[in-house]
Write a protein that holds these residues in place. Structure first.
Motif, short mmCIF file in Angstrom:
data_model
loop_
_atom_site.label_atom_id
_atom_site.label_comp_id
_atom_site.label_asym_id
_atom_site.label_seq_id
_atom_site.Cartn_x
_atom_site.Cartn_y
_atom_site.Cartn_z
N GLU A 175 -5.20 -63.35 -20.58
CA GLU A 175 -5.10 -64.43 -19.85
C GLU A 175 -6.44 -65.20 -20.00
O GLU A 175 -6.71 -66.44 -20.08
N GLU A 176 -7.53 -64.27 -19.77
CA GLU A 176 -8.91 -64.62 -19.84
C GLU A 176 -9.21 -65.39 -21.35
O GLU A 176 -9.88 -66.47 -21.26
N GLN A 177 -8.72 -64.92 -22.32
CA GLN A 177 -8.89 -65.52 -23.70
C GLN A 177 -8.13 -66.89 -23.67
O GLN A 177 -8.84 -67.97 -24.36
N LEU A 178 -7.03 -67.06 -23.16
CA LEU A 178 -6.16 -68.19 -23.04
C LEU A 178 -6.98 -69.21 -22.47
O LEU A 178 -7.02 -70.35 -22.93
N ILE A 179 -7.18 -68.83 -21.23
CA ILE A 179 -8.00 -70.04 -20.39
C ILE A 179 -9.19 -70.19 -21.09
O ILE A 179 -9.61 -71.61 -20.86
N GLY A 180 -10.12 -69.35 -21.58
CA GLY A 180 -11.53 -69.88 -22.29
C GLY A 180 -10.94 -70.68 -23.35
O GLY A 180 -11.59 -71.55 -23.57
N PHE A 181 -9.86 -70.66 -24.20
CA PHE A 181 -9.41 -71.52 -25.11
C PHE A 181 -9.22 -72.66 -24.89
O PHE A 181 -9.64 -73.58 -25.46
N LEU A 182 -8.20 -72.77 -23.80
CA LEU A 182 -7.84 -74.14 -23.22
C LEU A 182 -9.13 -74.84 -22.80
O LEU A 182 -9.14 -76.12 -22.88
N SER B 5 -12.87 -74.14 -16.02
CA SER B 5 -11.82 -73.19 -15.89
C SER B 5 -12.19 -72.82 -14.47
O SER B 5 -13.39 -73.08 -14.01
N ILE B 6 -11.10 -72.01 -13.81
CA ILE B 6 -11.41 -71.81 -12.26
C ILE B 6 -10.99 -70.62 -11.82
O ILE B 6 -9.76 -70.19 -12.73
N THR B 7 -11.54 -69.52 -11.13
CA THR B 7 -11.01 -68.38 -10.67
C THR B 7 -10.20 -68.62 -9.22
O THR B 7 -11.04 -68.97 -8.45
N LEU B 8 -8.85 -68.44 -9.11
CA LEU B 8 -8.31 -68.87 -7.72
C LEU B 8 -8.18 -67.58 -6.78
O LEU B 8 -7.36 -67.92 -5.92
N ASN B 9 -8.52 -66.37 -7.20
CA ASN B 9 -8.56 -65.41 -6.20
C ASN B 9 -8.90 -65.69 -4.92
O ASN B 9 -8.28 -65.32 -3.85
N ASN B 10 -10.27 -65.79 -4.59
CA ASN B 10 -10.53 -65.87 -3.41
C ASN B 10 -10.81 -67.33 -2.83
O ASN B 10 -11.53 -67.68 -1.86
N ILE B 11 -10.12 -68.38 -3.44
CA ILE B 11 -10.31 -69.82 -2.96
C ILE B 11 -9.30 -70.02 -1.76
O ILE B 11 -8.32 -69.48 -1.72
N ASP B 12 -10.03 -70.69 -0.86
CA ASP B 12 -8.99 -70.81 0.31
C ASP B 12 -9.01 -72.28 0.58
O ASP B 12 -9.96 -73.15 0.94
N VAL B 13 -7.81 -72.78 0.22
CA VAL B 13 -7.67 -74.42 0.30
C VAL B 13 -7.40 -74.59 1.64
O VAL B 13 -6.48 -74.30 2.35
N ASP B 14 -7.94 -75.85 2.15
CA ASP B 14 -7.69 -76.34 3.64
C ASP B 14 -6.35 -77.02 3.63
O ASP B 14 -5.77 -77.30 2.79
N ALA B 15 -5.80 -77.01 5.00
CA ALA B 15 -4.38 -77.55 5.01
C ALA B 15 -4.16 -79.14 4.63
O ALA B 15 -3.44 -79.55 4.05
#
Length: 577
Positions: A55-62, A70-80
């Motif tokens: 997935e890393e290769q794919l995201i890097g390519f896109l 690109s963005i890493t969503l693991n620790n992202i906290d989106v407000d309501a």
């Protein structure tokens, strides 16, 4: 109200671009495209799942190809506030997640940054400029579930607070006796908007999560709601204890039951329209020492699988079962505990042989699904419409095929067997553990061995085990010999496909999604007929059936492990050695 243009226009398809970059081969692309046919899964996601690209290769390519960060969503906290800009159905439809809003710009995480429809829709809906960023499809799905579920939970908590503040429902001490209940107060509290909203929300949530049963359970100090998903119960919600009478009364009103009667069990039905689907709930209310427990069984007509080839039979079992149901007369018995899929198997068999030349009649308690071209009768013991009484009437209705929902007593069993001996094909169910012990159960009910040996064509026992989730399935190393301690008979297979679910948003991080039927099929051969006639022990009948080719439930389950459909733990959970 426009989105920022993508770095480069898309002139070639993603697969071709990846081949040109040397990230995948032509053969791998062809395999992924073949896998994609008829599915909504993105090509990039399939390539990653097949292990052709990370997935890393794919995201890097896109990111490089389209000039998008690109963005890493693991620790992202989106407000309501940001999440409310894009409703959950739209986020799930386009697989996008609003990440943050700065002024008139909304940052939008996407798996496919070339999806112009998604960009335009979100831009039009929010009246903001859209700044796309790219992230893996699986990560976006997981983040959408996590983010919107927390918003839903907070709105649910707000609703519960509102209910607790508004509802004047008094929980009476001591016995739940209808003499002490103010029916008008119950009716009023059950019709209050927050209670109605809560019950509807729980029912819709159960449908979305694919639950089969909902348990509304009162205890001394608390009240909880549990869903049975893929055969396993999960605790979902604990509304305040003081709301319990209002919630149960609301369920009773929806299923046309008597809200003033709280001392005896009651049964009813709720019909709901959800989107374009019509879904029935079978309702059972049972008085317990701390209040009334309600269990709702979801009957989703559209999810009923009537194609026998898709039920999970192996070739030998399918052939034997198919042969038995096409016989002109005799008895086919299906056994297993409640909720093991007996009804689905019976209806599939009926659907397979249903034709204008056959008069098919069924006696059921209750009639779960309506079958076209089949005369279905609802058993009602209260008015004397018992299985035995209905069966007697059937024999005067010129039937070809008779389905008896359940054989509960000697009288029903005797009429069914006599019908099978007088030129009718009879299907019925029984609650036993496996095929060989069914014979002993019928003898125990009082059936004569000579009648049973003449009437029986085939016995089928079944269980439902959970399937490994397709979205997070991973291969696991293993050999056929690893299964021998659990009861597997080695077949000398070199190619085994053990799998395990890693856990993802689709399967609620359990690694298991959906169910598969495990079958034990015992055709009644001549040697078995002789043994039944002589009232042979169950162990001897089992041994002979295995000589004739029968796989036990455990063996059939372990074959599903070898095929990579389920896990050893799941087979051990639902079958005996």
């Amino acid at each position: 109200m426009k989105h920022s243009k993508l770095g480069q226009p898309q002139t070639r398809r993603l697969g071709d671009l990846l081949v040109a970059e040397g990230l995948i081969s032509e053969a791998q692309l062809k395999q992924a495209l073949a896998e994609q046919k008829g599915k909504t899964e993105k090509l990039g996601s399939i390539l990653a799942r097949l292990g052709f690209i990370t997935e890393e290769q794919l995201i890097g390519f896109l990111s490089r190809q389209y000039g998008i960060p690109s963005i890493t969503l693991n620790n992202i906290d989106v407000d309501a506030e940001t999440l409310r800009l894009v409703p959950a159905p739209i986020a799930r439809k386009y697989e996008v997640l609003p990440v943050k809003r700065i002024g008139g710009t909304l940052t939008l995480a996407m798996a496919d940054p070339t999806n112009v429809f998604a960009l335009d829709d979100v831009a039009f809906m929010t009246s903001l400029q859209i700044l796309p960023v790219v992230a893996p499809q699986a990560a976006i799905r997981k983040a959408i579930d996590k983010a919107y579920e927390s918003v839903q939970q907070s709105s649910m908590n707000e609703m519960l607070t509102e209910i607790t503040a508004d509802a004047n429902v008094e929980v009476l001490e001591g016995e739940s006796d209808s003499a002490g209940v103010d029916v008008f107060e119950l009716k009023e509290s059950a019709d209050e908007a927050p209670v109605v909203k809560l019950v509807n929300m729980v029912l819709v949530d159960a449908i979305r999560k694919g639950a089969s049963d909902l348990h509304w359970e009162p205890y001394e100090k608390h009240f909880r709601i549990r869903f049975r998903i893929d055969g396993v119960l999960h605790e979902m919600l604990s509304p305040p204890k003081r709301l319990e009478p209002a919630i149960i009364s609301r369920l009773k009103i929806m299923s046309n039951l008597d809200i003033s009667e709280r001392r005896v069990p009651q049964d009813g039905r709720i019909k709901l329209r959800f989107g374009t689907k019509e879904i029935d709930f079978r309702v059972s209310i049972l008085p317990t020492i701390f209040g009334e427990k309600a269990v709702l069984r979801i009957l989703d007509k559209e999810s009923l699988q009537l194609d026998m080839t898709k039920l999970g039979f192996d070739t030998w079992s399918y052939e034997k079962f198919g042969h038995a149901i096409h016989q002109p007369y005799g008895m086919v018995l299906i056994t297993g505990p409640t909720g093991s899929g007996k009804t689905t198997t019976l209806y599939s068999a009926i659907a397979t042989i249903n034709s204008p030349e056959h008069n098919i009649m069924t006696a059921e308690d209750p009639v779960e699904y309506n079958l076209k071209g089949v005369n279905q009768v609802q058993v009602n013991d209260g008015v004397g419409r018992t299985f035995a009484a209905v069966l007697r009437s059937f024999l005067r209705q010129d039937p070809d095929i008779i389905l008896v929902g359940e054989t509960r007593d000697l009288e029903t069993a005797q009429i069914s067997i006599r019908a099978a001996l007088t030129g009718h094909l009879v299907f019925t169910t029984l609650h036993t553990n496996d095929c060989p012990s069914t014979v002993a159960r019928l003898f125990d009910m009082g059936i004569q061995p000579f009648l049973l040996s003449s009437a029986l064509l085939l016995i089928l026992a079944q269980r439902l085990g959970r399937r490994i989730c397709k979205d997070c399935r991973q291969p696991v190393e293993g050999k056929e010999e690893d299964l021998v301690p659990y009861g597997h008979v080695p077949l000398g297979l070199t190619n085994v496909n053990f799998s395990r679910g890693k856990g993802c948003a689709t399967c609620n991080f359990t690694g298991m999604k959906g169910r598969v039927a495990i079958y034990e099929v015992m055709p009644v051969t001549e040697p078995l007929r002789d043994m039944i006639l002589k009232n042979a022990p169950t162990a001897d009948i089992r041994e002979q059936a295995q000589k004739d080719g029968m796989k036990t439930l455990r063996q059939a389950g372990l074959m599903k492990v070898i095929e990579g459909t389920t896990t050893v733990e799941e087979v051990l959970r639902v079958t005996l050695a």
